[in-house]
Design an enzyme around this catalytic site. Sequence first.
Site, PDB file in Angstrom:
ATOM      1  CB  CYS A 109      -9.500 -42.025  39.763  1.00 22.38           C
ATOM      2  SG  CYS A 109     -11.036 -42.945  39.968  1.00 22.38           S
TER       3      CYS A 109
ATOM      4  CE1 TYR B  18     -15.840 -41.872  39.278  1.00 17.79           C
ATOM      5  CE2 TYR B  18     -17.232 -42.092  37.349  1.00 17.79           C
ATOM      6  CZ  TYR B  18     -16.150 -42.503  38.109  1.00 17.79           C
ATOM      7  OH  TYR B  18     -15.376 -43.553  37.680  1.00 17.79           O
TER       8      TYR B  18
ATOM      9  NE  ARG C 228     -13.234 -45.852  37.257  1.00 19.05           N
ATOM     10  CZ  ARG C 228     -13.940 -46.970  37.300  1.00 19.05           C
ATOM     11  NH1 ARG C 228     -13.704 -47.947  36.451  1.00 19.05           N
ATOM     12  NH2 ARG C 228     -14.904 -47.103  38.187  1.00 19.05           N
TER      13      ARG C 228
ATOM     14  CG  HIS D 245      17.453 -52.404  42.212  1.00 21.62           C
ATOM     15  ND1 HIS D 245      16.288 -51.648  42.201  1.00 21.62           N
ATOM     16  CD2 HIS D 245      17.864 -52.466  40.923  1.00 21.62           C
ATOM     17  CE1 HIS D 245      16.002 -51.307  40.960  1.00 21.62           C
ATOM     18  NE2 HIS D 245      16.930 -51.779  40.163  1.00 21.62           N
TER      19      HIS D 245
ATOM     20  CG  HIS E 269      17.313 -51.117  34.267  1.00 24.38           C
ATOM     21  ND1 HIS E 269      16.300 -50.220  34.489  1.00 24.38           N
ATOM     22  CD2 HIS E 269      17.670 -51.583  35.491  1.00 24.38           C
ATOM     23  CE1 HIS E 269      16.030 -50.171  35.801  1.00 24.38           C
ATOM     24  NE2 HIS E 269      16.867 -50.964  36.422  1.00 24.38           N
TER      25      HIS E 269
END
Lengths: 545, 545
Positions: B264, B400, B217, B118, B143
Site C-alpha cells: 500500500c 495516491y 486495504r 511458546h 498446531h
Amino acid sequence: MLLLHRAVVLRLQQACRLKSIPSRICIQACSTNDSFQPQRPSLTFSGDNSSTQGWRVMGTLLGLGAVLAYQDHRCRAAQESTHIYTKEEVSSHTSPETGIWVTLGSEVFDVTEFVDLHPGGPSKLMLAAGGPLEPFWALYAVHNQSHVRELLAQYKIGELNPEDKVAPTVETSDPYADDPVRHPALKVNSQRPFNAEPPPELLTENYITPNPIFFTRNHLPVPNLDPDTYRLHVVGAPGGQSLSLSLDDLHNFPRYEITVTLQCAGNRRSEMTQVKEVKGLEWRTGAISTARWAGARLCDVLAQAGHQLCETEAHVCFEGLDSDPTGTAYGASIPLARAMDPEAEVLLAYEMNGQPLPRDHGFPVRVVVPGVVGARHVKWLGRVSVQPEESYSHWQRRDYKGFSPSVDWDTVDFDSAPSIQELPVQSAITEPRDGETVESGEVTIKGYAWSGGGRAVIRVDVSLDGGLTWQVAKLDGEEQRPRKAWAWCLWQLKAPVPPGQKELNIVCKAVDDGYNVQPDTVAPIWNLRGVLSNAWHRVHVYVSP
Amino acid sequence: MLLLHRAVVLRLQQACRLKSIPSRICIQACSTNDSFQPQRPSLTFSGDNSSTQGWRVMGTLLGLGAVLAYQDHRCRAAQESTHIYTKEEVSSHTSPETGIWVTLGSEVFDVTEFVDLHPGGPSKLMLAAGGPLEPFWALYAVHNQSHVRELLAQYKIGELNPEDKVAPTVETSDPYADDPVRHPALKVNSQRPFNAEPPPELLTENYITPNPIFFTRNHLPVPNLDPDTYRLHVVGAPGGQSLSLSLDDLHNFPRYEITVTLQCAGNRRSEMTQVKEVKGLEWRTGAISTARWAGARLCDVLAQAGHQLCETEAHVCFEGLDSDPTGTAYGASIPLARAMDPEAEVLLAYEMNGQPLPRDHGFPVRVVVPGVVGARHVKWLGRVSVQPEESYSHWQRRDYKGFSPSVDWDTVDFDSAPSIQELPVQSAITEPRDGETVESGEVTIKGYAWSGGGRAVIRVDVSLDGGLTWQVAKLDGEEQRPRKAWAWCLWQLKAPVPPGQKELNIVCKAVDDGYNVQPDTVAPIWNLRGVLSNAWHRVHVYVSP
C-alpha cells in the site's frame, strides 16, 4: 644468485634500521647519477608541461596518501656500495618469493614491501614487476610528482649494469602524445588518461552541453582512428553472420536521434572523499552532460547479425579500440534484454550534437545506453558480441560497483555486487557556488536533476535552511517522455532571502517518477570506490549585508 | 469475579502439583466433549486440505520444539469440577496481570504460564489472548498435532457457556454487514472499510504471506459476487470487439503464475504522523504482503479485444464492482505500455496462493500489476477500458500522489504530481520490535525489503548504532529475476551486541539494482497524504543486563 640477492636486501634493510637519515636527504643522494630527471618530469615522459597542473587533484588522492602513509619510511639504500644488476637479474624478480623489482631510468628498486601499499592497487604495480616503470608512469601520469619519486627512492637497491643498456624495448613515444587538444574551460581531474569536467557555471548554461565542454572520462589514451578504414566487428549469432561494418554501413541503418544525459558513476565523488578517503578521480558536480546523439540502433545491428532475444539471460559485450600497454582494450557490457529492446533506444552513435563524434567522445562510433551509467557507453567501439556472461573486463567486474560503507579494500568481494547499470536519482546545485556571497533580497538557485532507467524527474525541492523547510523549483528542459526520460531537467528557484540572514545552507533533492528520492547524507552511502554519490547537494553561501 | 477466577486457577495449579497423571491419560480426559475435531483440522478451519502441506516446514520449526520443551509438563486440569465461563469473561483475560486465557472449541484454557514458553515466541501466542485459538491454528497448521493438543489440555480451566453462543448482531442496513469474517491476528486500522495488517512477527514468518493474514486495504464494502454469473466487461478497441468474460472464459486464456509483493502507498504512514499529522490510515510496517498469483495476462485479454500498443500515450482503466452509496465504483489505471508489455506480466488474477481469491482480496478477479503500488491492483474487477487519459477515479487523480513537505491542504494541486505507479525501494525491521528487551550476547534482526518496477533488492544494510556503522544482512527468498523482481526479500542479521551496551538503535536500509537507496529521515519526505514513507526503519530496543 638468489641467495646473494637476499643477502644484499637483508644488508640494506639492516642499514636502514641502523640509520635515521631524513628521507629528503636520502632522496637527493639516491637521485644523483639518475637518468630520470626529476626536475622535468613532464618533458621526460610526456612532452607536455601543461599537463602537470591537472594531476594535482589526483595527486591529492593517490600521491598524498602515499606520502602521508610512508613519510616516516626510512631510506634503505646503501649509497656507499652501489650494486650493479643486469636487466636479466631484474626481470627474474617478479614475485613476493623472489622479491619484486622494478627500474626507473638506470636505478633498480625492490618494491616487494610496497606492492600491497600501492594506492592504485597491487595488481597495477605488479604489471611493472621485473621491468621498467616508465610505460606505466606515462599512462598514469599522477606518478610524475616529487613525493612519489621520493617514496620510490627509499626502495632503491642499486643500478642497472651500464653495459646492459639495451635499446629501450619500450617505445619512447608517449601513448598520450596523440591525445586531442582540449578546451581550457574544462576542469582537469587527470591528464593521463584525460578526465575533465565543465565548471558548474557552464554546465547548466545550456540544456544541451556543447561538445568541447562535455565531461570527458577516458580510461586510456585516445586512439586515432581513420574513418575510412574503421570497421566495427559484430560477432554473429549461431546461424547468423558476423558483420564488419564501415562507417558508411552504419549510416545505412535507419538513423535515430535522441537526447541523452551521460553521467559518470563517480560524479560528486569529491563529497565522499570528505567523509573518508576513496579510490578514484575527484569529480565535483560536473561528471554529467547532455547531448543529442544520432546513430544506428543497436537492436537493428544485432538483428542483422542474427541475434534475437532469448529466454536465458545474456549480455552484449562491447570492446573499445583504446588499449593499455598490454593490449587490453576498454570493455563493458549491458544485458541483451536492454540491447534488443527498441524502447530502450540503445544507439551506436556516430554523431554528437550534429557533428561527427569528437575524438574524446569516441570517434568514429560509441555506444549510447540511455539511462545507464557512463561506463557502459563504450567509446571507439571496435567489437560487439553476445555472451552468456557479463564482459570479463576489469571495468565491468572489478570496478563500477556499489558496496556497503562497511566494506573496505581488505574485505571487498567484487563478485558480491551487481555491476552498476541504471543510476539512481541525482541532482546538484550549480549556482550559487559554495562559499560565494549572494545579494540580500532574492537569491536565484540553479541546478540539474536526472534519474537513471528512463525515469523522469518529477520534482526538485530546494531548501535555504539546510533542509528544515523546502520550496519547489521550476523545471526546464525537453519534454520527459514516459519511461524514456533519458535527459536531465535543468531547474531554477528564485527565493526571497529571509531578512537578517547572514548565511544560507542551500540544499537540493530530486524525486523521480518511481518516487525514488536522494538520501539525506553522504556517509551512509559512502563506498570504497566513491561511486553513486547522490546525497542531497549542499552549498553554503554568505549573504552580502 | 476476577478474584474467584484467580482462586480457581490457584486451586488447579495446586491440583497439578499434587497429582502425577501421565499427560497422555490426562489429554484423553480433556478431549472428551470437545467440539473441535482434531482428526480433521483442515476441514474444520480452512476448508482446504491442500493448504496444510505448505505449513509443514513451519511445523518442524515450531511444533517439534513444543514437544521437546514440554513433554514432561503435568496436567493441571481438574476434570472433576467443570467451570463455565462466558465469552466476555474470557475476553477480559489478556495480560499476565489478569491471566491469559484462550479457547479452543468449547474449552477454556489459562495459558499464562505457557506464554513465555511458546516455541513460536510469546508475542505470537498473545495475538490470541482472550479469544479463540482456531484462526491461528488454521494459519499455522503445525498446531493441529496430537502432542500440541496434549500440551494445551494441561492448561484447561473450564468450558465456555453454551448459551453464550450469540448470533452475530449486525444490522441488515449496514453496507458492511456482508463483509467476510477476518482473521483475528490482523491489526485493524479501520473496520469500515476494512483495513488491516498482519503483525510484524507474523509478516516475515513466511516468504509467502498466508491468505488470512495478507494485509487488506479496502476502500468500500466488500461485494458478494456470484462466480457463476460474474462477467468481466472489456471494452473493445475501434475495429475490435468488446468482451464479456465469465470466470471460465478467463480460465481459458493461457494461465500464468507469479509471485508478487503488494504494498500500500500508505505503508509505514504512522512514522510520518510522528513528524506531523497526515490524512490517512495509521499503517505500521505491515501494509505489504506477498502471494503467488495465478490468472490470465492482461495483454492477452486486451489483444483479444483488439487493443494494441499505440504511439500516443494511453491508459488502461479498471473499475471495481465495489461501490459507495452513490454508486461510484473504485477505479484506477495504468499506462497501456505496461499493460501490453508481456514482460510486465500484468495479470487478471483469479487465484491467490493456490486458492480462489478470498473475498477481501477481490473474489473472483482482481488486477495484479507487479512492481506497482497496491492501489492500481483493482479488486472485484468489473470493467476494463483503454482511454487516452488516466482513470478519472478519485483514487487515481485526487489521491495516491506524492508532494513536497511544504505542500499542505490549502496549497495542494493534485494535477501537479503524477499518480503513483512504481514504488521506491523499501525495507523494515520486523524483529525485534520497538521497545523490546533483547538478550545480551547476540541479537537476531529480521525484516523485509522490496523495490518497485521489478528492481531487485541487492543489499540490506543494518546498523545497531543508529546509522554510524553498518553490517550487511543475509537475503532470503525466491530468486530475483532481472527486471522482474516482483517479490520481496526477507533478510536476517545475527550480530553480536557490543558488551556493556544497554540500548540499541537498530536501523535498516535497502539498495535496489538501480542503486536507489532509502532516505535517512522521514521529515524531508513527509507529505500531506502520508504516502511513500520509505525512510530508514528504526527500532529502539533495550539489552537485558
